[in-house]
Design a protein around this motif. Structure first.
Motif, PDB file in Angstrom:
ATOM      1  N   ARG A  48       0.839  -1.184   0.000  1.00  0.00           N
ATOM      2  CA  ARG A  48       0.000   0.000   0.000  1.00  0.00           C
ATOM      3  C   ARG A  48       0.880   1.242   0.000  1.00  0.00           C
ATOM      4  O   ARG A  48       1.865   1.337   0.741  1.00  0.00           O
ATOM      5  CB  ARG A  48      -0.890   0.022   1.251  1.00  0.00           C
ATOM      6  N   LYS A  49       0.540   2.178  -0.843  1.00  0.00           N
ATOM      7  CA  LYS A  49       1.319   3.407  -0.935  1.00  0.00           C
ATOM      8  C   LYS A  49       1.394   4.119   0.410  1.00  0.00           C
ATOM      9  O   LYS A  49       2.465   4.596   0.813  1.00  0.00           O
ATOM     10  CB  LYS A  49       0.682   4.317  -1.984  1.00  0.00           C
ATOM     11  N   SER A  50       0.296   4.160   1.129  1.00  0.00           N
ATOM     12  CA  SER A  50       0.249   4.907   2.381  1.00  0.00           C
ATOM     13  C   SER A  50       0.874   4.164   3.547  1.00  0.00           C
ATOM     14  O   SER A  50       1.079   4.750   4.603  1.00  0.00           O
ATOM     15  CB  SER A  50      -1.205   5.246   2.728  1.00  0.00           C
ATOM     16  N   ASN A  51       1.183   2.893   3.390  1.00  0.00           N
ATOM     17  CA  ASN A  51       1.694   2.101   4.505  1.00  0.00           C
ATOM     18  C   ASN A  51       3.208   1.931   4.481  1.00  0.00           C
ATOM     19  O   ASN A  51       3.756   1.242   5.337  1.00  0.00           O
ATOM     20  CB  ASN A  51       1.047   0.706   4.499  1.00  0.00           C
ATOM     21  N   LEU A  52       3.875   2.513   3.506  1.00  0.00           N
ATOM     22  CA  LEU A  52       5.312   2.317   3.396  1.00  0.00           C
ATOM     23  C   LEU A  52       6.033   2.715   4.678  1.00  0.00           C
ATOM     24  O   LEU A  52       5.758   3.769   5.267  1.00  0.00           O
ATOM     25  CB  LEU A  52       5.873   3.135   2.238  1.00  0.00           C
ATOM     26  N   ILE A  53       6.948   1.854   5.107  1.00  0.00           N
ATOM     27  CA  ILE A  53       7.808   2.140   6.245  1.00  0.00           C
ATOM     28  C   ILE A  53       9.140   2.642   5.714  1.00  0.00           C
ATOM     29  O   ILE A  53       9.728   2.035   4.816  1.00  0.00           O
ATOM     30  CB  ILE A  53       8.034   0.859   7.084  1.00  0.00           C
ATOM     31  N   VAL A  54       9.591   3.756   6.233  1.00  0.00           N
ATOM     32  CA  VAL A  54      10.928   4.241   5.917  1.00  0.00           C
ATOM     33  C   VAL A  54      11.755   4.117   7.187  1.00  0.00           C
ATOM     34  O   VAL A  54      11.500   4.813   8.181  1.00  0.00           O
ATOM     35  CB  VAL A  54      10.917   5.703   5.428  1.00  0.00           C
ATOM     36  N   THR A  55      12.713   3.191   7.190  1.00  0.00           N
ATOM     37  CA  THR A  55      13.508   2.959   8.396  1.00  0.00           C
ATOM     38  C   THR A  55      14.497   4.101   8.605  1.00  0.00           C
ATOM     39  O   THR A  55      14.748   4.925   7.705  1.00  0.00           O
ATOM     40  CB  THR A  55      14.280   1.635   8.309  1.00  0.00           C
ATOM     41  N   SER A  56      15.083   4.139   9.776  1.00  0.00           N
ATOM     42  CA  SER A  56      16.067   5.187  10.065  1.00  0.00           C
ATOM     43  C   SER A  56      17.338   5.018   9.242  1.00  0.00           C
ATOM     44  O   SER A  56      18.177   5.919   9.217  1.00  0.00           O
ATOM     45  CB  SER A  56      16.404   5.191  11.555  1.00  0.00           C
ATOM     46  N   GLY A  70      17.016   4.662   6.058  1.00  0.00           N
ATOM     47  CA  GLY A  70      16.606   5.172   4.761  1.00  0.00           C
ATOM     48  C   GLY A  70      16.090   4.121   3.805  1.00  0.00           C
ATOM     49  O   GLY A  70      15.934   4.400   2.614  1.00  0.00           O
ATOM     50  N   ARG A  71      15.776   2.930   4.309  1.00  0.00           N
ATOM     51  CA  ARG A  71      15.261   1.873   3.449  1.00  0.00           C
ATOM     52  C   ARG A  71      13.732   1.884   3.469  1.00  0.00           C
ATOM     53  O   ARG A  71      13.109   1.981   4.538  1.00  0.00           O
ATOM     54  CB  ARG A  71      15.763   0.495   3.903  1.00  0.00           C
ATOM     55  N   ASN A  72      13.126   1.765   2.282  1.00  0.00           N
ATOM     56  CA  ASN A  72      11.672   1.679   2.175  1.00  0.00           C
ATOM     57  C   ASN A  72      11.253   0.221   2.292  1.00  0.00           C
ATOM     58  O   ASN A  72      11.786  -0.645   1.587  1.00  0.00           O
ATOM     59  CB  ASN A  72      11.187   2.230   0.842  1.00  0.00           C
ATOM     60  N   GLY A  74       7.045   0.379  12.139  1.00  0.00           N
ATOM     61  CA  GLY A  74       8.436   0.739  12.375  1.00  0.00           C
ATOM     62  C   GLY A  74       8.922   1.932  11.600  1.00  0.00           C
ATOM     63  O   GLY A  74      10.128   2.090  11.419  1.00  0.00           O
ATOM     64  N   ASP A  75       8.022   2.792  11.141  1.00  0.00           N
ATOM     65  CA  ASP A  75       8.459   3.988  10.416  1.00  0.00           C
ATOM     66  C   ASP A  75       9.370   4.817  11.323  1.00  0.00           C
ATOM     67  O   ASP A  75       9.009   5.170  12.445  1.00  0.00           O
ATOM     68  CB  ASP A  75       7.245   4.815   9.995  1.00  0.00           C
ATOM     69  N   GLY A  76      10.579   5.106  10.826  1.00  0.00           N
ATOM     70  CA  GLY A  76      11.531   5.887  11.605  1.00  0.00           C
ATOM     71  C   GLY A  76      12.375   5.083  12.564  1.00  0.00           C
ATOM     72  O   GLY A  76      13.300   5.625  13.186  1.00  0.00           O
ATOM     73  N   LEU A  77      12.104   3.810  12.722  1.00  0.00           N
ATOM     74  CA  LEU A  77      12.898   2.947  13.589  1.00  0.00           C
ATOM     75  C   LEU A  77      14.016   2.302  12.774  1.00  0.00           C
ATOM     76  O   LEU A  77      13.969   2.261  11.541  1.00  0.00           O
ATOM     77  CB  LEU A  77      12.015   1.867  14.212  1.00  0.00           C
ATOM     78  N   PRO A  78      15.016   1.743  13.449  1.00  0.00           N
ATOM     79  CA  PRO A  78      16.113   1.110  12.707  1.00  0.00           C
ATOM     80  C   PRO A  78      15.673  -0.077  11.859  1.00  0.00           C
ATOM     81  O   PRO A  78      16.267  -0.349  10.815  1.00  0.00           O
ATOM     82  CB  PRO A  78      17.087   0.668  13.812  1.00  0.00           C
ATOM     83  N   ALA A  79      14.663  -0.806  12.316  1.00  0.00           N
ATOM     84  CA  ALA A  79      14.214  -2.010  11.607  1.00  0.00           C
ATOM     85  C   ALA A  79      12.736  -2.213  11.884  1.00  0.00           C
ATOM     86  O   ALA A  79      12.193  -1.715  12.878  1.00  0.00           O
ATOM     87  CB  ALA A  79      15.016  -3.225  12.058  1.00  0.00           C
ATOM     88  N   PRO A  80      12.040  -2.973  11.035  1.00  0.00           N
ATOM     89  CA  PRO A  80      10.617  -3.238  11.276  1.00  0.00           C
ATOM     90  C   PRO A  80      10.377  -4.011  12.572  1.00  0.00           C
ATOM     91  O   PRO A  80      11.224  -4.795  13.015  1.00  0.00           O
ATOM     92  CB  PRO A  80      10.211  -4.075  10.059  1.00  0.00           C
ATOM     93  N   GLU A  81       9.208  -3.775  13.141  1.00  0.00           N
ATOM     94  CA  GLU A  81       8.738  -4.514  14.304  1.00  0.00           C
ATOM     95  C   GLU A  81       7.350  -5.047  13.987  1.00  0.00           C
ATOM     96  O   GLU A  81       6.759  -4.688  12.963  1.00  0.00           O
ATOM     97  CB  GLU A  81       8.732  -3.624  15.549  1.00  0.00           C
ATOM     98  N   ALA A  82       6.814  -5.913  14.854  1.00  0.00           N
ATOM     99  CA  ALA A  82       5.528  -6.548  14.522  1.00  0.00           C
ATOM    100  C   ALA A  82       4.688  -6.808  15.750  1.00  0.00           C
ATOM    101  O   ALA A  82       5.206  -7.052  16.850  1.00  0.00           O
ATOM    102  CB  ALA A  82       5.767  -7.861  13.775  1.00  0.00           C
ATOM    103  N   LEU A  83       3.379  -6.748  15.547  1.00  0.00           N
ATOM    104  CA  LEU A  83       2.377  -7.246  16.500  1.00  0.00           C
ATOM    105  C   LEU A  83       1.849  -8.541  15.904  1.00  0.00           C
ATOM    106  O   LEU A  83       1.436  -8.574  14.743  1.00  0.00           O
ATOM    107  CB  LEU A  83       1.248  -6.235  16.667  1.00  0.00           C
TER     108      LEU A  83
END
Length: 687
Positions: A360-368, A370-372, A395-404
């Motif tokens: 989803r375009k609106s759900n993109l995570i950009v890590t700290s 700079g990876r999308n 995890g937007d803005g975090l070093p790596a993705p996280e999950a629930l």
């Protein structure tokens, strides 16, 4: 004459004895018999509600449908389509607030089954035949207006894409009111001259469509000789799991279309290894449901197939999928604009013209770094693991993705599942931290009706701040609840598949523990006298619960049982153990633990009232007077749960919270033993 009725008449003329509608629980209806049923119902609806009367540009006031699958709902859908009367279809899982909102903004009247609209002029765009509310992941969903010609055009494209040879016996599994099933399942089957198999949801293992009984579903598909299905990925995963565990195969299936969300390629591979002819598709409400569908070759696992004949797709410079072709008329708020539909989905089109959905375009995570990262991509890797039922990656803005993550089984090893998913992902997309949570459902507002995550609501509940204690309590007791719901007696009760004798045995044990509810509250009140906020809550509970044991005795008598004998009987050992444990916790431990028992008993009452009472009443043919405790108590407990959540969220003491959580886990296990101890007839045990 409507295009649909023309098709029905053609089938009736060429093969009048072919079965059109098979509701399973009642006699099937041939095409010859269906045509007059539809015409008669359409005439009656015109007299009662008005209609287009041949003017395709008019739009009357909508009629509300909120019904289970079956012959009545099928005939009604066809009749309203023929009569030119707009339909507002409300899924059964919509909350009262959602229903009220939908009816008010669309100009319709009251539910639950049918209603005329208000006398005020309708706000619908001209030509509207159906108003369907998009799931949406943000804000209040909008009502999308579709024309009859648009929906039938999509249905024809589906038939052309898969071939009329697949018009055998199509089983309705998606919840009533879901546009995908209505257009690509029901309308397409009718146009192609197939048989629409539409049992009540409970008969297909979907008494609760978000906690399916996949074993029952699989047996039904086999027994009813089904040849085609439309599934969401979660249903496909459950079907595959049952087939792998039992060895059951479904050779009659010639088409299994899967939509609603991206299907993980490993799941597609497992399904196809079992002989399931799975085709992944892609669609949007604004497009009348289906946009694209894989062909039968299955040679590009993970693609959403080529756009159907009526649609064209292209990719914008930023990767967004743009669609052109027949589209919705507009929403209830505004007319549709000009130009292609910007879907909000990111994807690509390969050299063979196949569409690939990548997020989803609106759900993109950009890590700290700079990876999308598209969260759907990582979620697909997580959902490919057997122990994971649901996952939301952030995890937007975090070093790596996280999950629930919500578990798929009581024994699920989520740490191992996350490790396995990470092994399939590049380093920048791997899950760094995760948290186990309760399942996302429409009831808790965290899932849409067609199975999509409500990301903003989940973020608000779990990520924006420290979660409320009630949210944490649900998560901490998820596995205990799953174990309770898996008990055969509980499953049978929720599906209504119990005998009168078993129902009476359940009521007897219910009486034995319910008659201790007020004394237990009084015992807790005595030890909490120094805490006025809890004393006030307990006083309210005591006033509300007083006399409920007598309701149960009255139900026993109304069901043909011996209430006097129950009053003189001793509780079963498991019931006595549960009662004794509750007294012990209150008298010797933290008395706030009592609220853990409240949580279990009231949440179970809600489930039994919403999913079990009506099914049991229908199957046993007992009067409404035999179900006053279940139905009335269930309605009360829905209010109680809201009150309970506010109450426990106001408890800051970690000791109170720990005591309530521990008691809730213990009570799920002890209450489960009460149910497990109820004798179950062999026929029902094997059902």
């Amino acid at each position: 004459m409507s295009a649909m009725l023309q098709a029905l008449r053609a089938h009736a003329a060429s093969r009048p004895e072919s079965i059109a509608i098979d509701p399973i629980g009642e006699a099937p209806v041939t095409y010859a018999a269906l045509v007059p049923l539809v015409e008669t119902k359409a005439a009656a609806m015109r007299c009662q509600h008005g209609g287009q009367h041949g003017d395709p540009e008019s739009a009357g006031t909508p009629v509300v449908i909120r019904m289970d699958h079956g012959l009545a709902s099928a005939v009604l859908e066809l009749a309203l389509l023929h009569a030119g009367i707009p339909v507002l279809s409300l899924p059964a899982f919509f909350t009262p607030e959602q229903c009220h909102h939908a009816m008010m903004v669309s100009g319709a009247g009251a539910v639950p089954c049918l209603a005329t609209g208000r006398s005020a002029s309708s706000p619908l765009p001209r030509g509207t035949a159906r108003i369907t509310f998009t799931s949406g992941s943000t804000g209040t969903p909008k009502g999308v207006c579709l024309s009859a010609s648009h929906m039938l055009g999509v249905a024809r494209s589906v038939v052309e894409a898969v071939g009329a040879q697949h018009a055998g016996r199509h089983l309705a599994l998606l919840p009533p009111g879901i546009l995908l099933e209505t257009v690509a399942g029901f309308f397409a089957t009718m146009l192609a001259g197939g048989t629409y198999v539409c049992p009540p949801q409970a008969e297909a293992g979907l008494a609760d469509p978000f906690r399916p009984d996949f074993a029952r579903m699989t047996r039904g598909i086999a027994a009813w000789r089904i040849t085609s299905l439309i599934l969401v990925p979660e249903y496909l995963a459950g079907l595959v799991r049952v087939m792998e565990e039992t060895g059951l195969r479904l050779p009659l299936l010639s088409l299994v279309a899967v939509g609603g969300a991206r299907v993980p390629p490993p799941l597609l591979a497992r399904a196809r290894a079992l002989g399931l002819p799975v085709r992944q598709g892609y669609g949007l409400t604004e497009c009348g449901s289906v946009v694209s569908l894989e062909d039968a070759s299955g040679d590009a696992p993970g693609s959403a197939g080529r756009p159907l004949g009526h649609m064209r797709a292209r990719i914008a410079p930023d990767g967004e999928i743009l669609l052109e072709g027949p589209l919705y008329l507009g929403t209830l708020d505004e007319p549709r604009g000009h130009g292609p539909l910007a879907t909000g989905d990111i994807g690509r089109i390969d050299e063979s013209g196949r569409l690939w959905i990548e997020g989803r375009k609106s759900n993109l995570i950009v890590t700290s770094f700079g990876r999308n990262v598209s969260p759907e991509w990582v979620e697909a890797a997580l959902l490919a693991q057997d122990g994971i039922a649901q996952a939301m990656v952030h995890g937007d803005g975090l070093p790596a993705p996280e999950a629930l993550i919500a578990p798929a089984r009581t024994d699920a090893d989520l740490a191992a599942a996350v490790a396995a998913a990470n092994a399939c992902l590049p380093a920048y997309a791997r899950i760094a931290r995760w948290r186990e949570v309760a399942h996302f459902t429409p009831a808790n507002g965290l899932l849409t009706g067609n199975g999509r995550l409500r990301r903003e609501a989940i973020t608000a509940a779990w990520l924006d701040r420290e979660p409320a204690f009630f949210t944490e309590l649900e998560a901490a007791t998820t596995r205990a609840r799953m174990a309770f719901l898996a008990i055969p007696q509980v499953q049978a009760g929720l599906a209504g598949a119990i005998s009168r004798e078993m129902y009476l045995r359940y009521l007897a044990q219910a009486w034995h523990h319910v008659r201790h509810t007020v004394p237990l509250m009084q015992a807790a009140r005595a030890r909490l006298a120094h805490r006025p906020e809890l004393v006030a809550a307990l006083d309210d509970y005591i006033a509300e619960e007083t006399g409920h044991d007598e309701w149960i005795l009255a139900d026993i008598a109304a069901a043909g049982g011996d209430a006097a004998s129950v009053r003189l009987s001793a509780p079963a050992p498991a019931t006595r153990a549960m009662i004794d444990h509750a007294y012990g916790r209150i008298r010797a431990g933290n008395p706030a633990a009592f609220f853990g028992m409240v949580y279990v008993l009231e949440s179970v009452s809600v489930a039994l009232a919403q999913r079990g009472a009506a099914a049991v009443a229908k199957n046993l043919g007992l009067p409404a007077e035999a179900f006053t405790y279940l139905t009335s108590h269930g309605a009360l407990d829905q209010e109680h749960m809201r009150f309970f959540a506010d109450l426990v969220n106001g408890l800051p003491d970690p000791d109170d919270r720990a005591a309530i959580t521990a008691m809730a886990r213990e009570m799920f296990a002890l209450f489960g033993k009460v149910f497990a101890g109820i004798a179950m007839e062999q026929a029902h045990a094997l059902a």
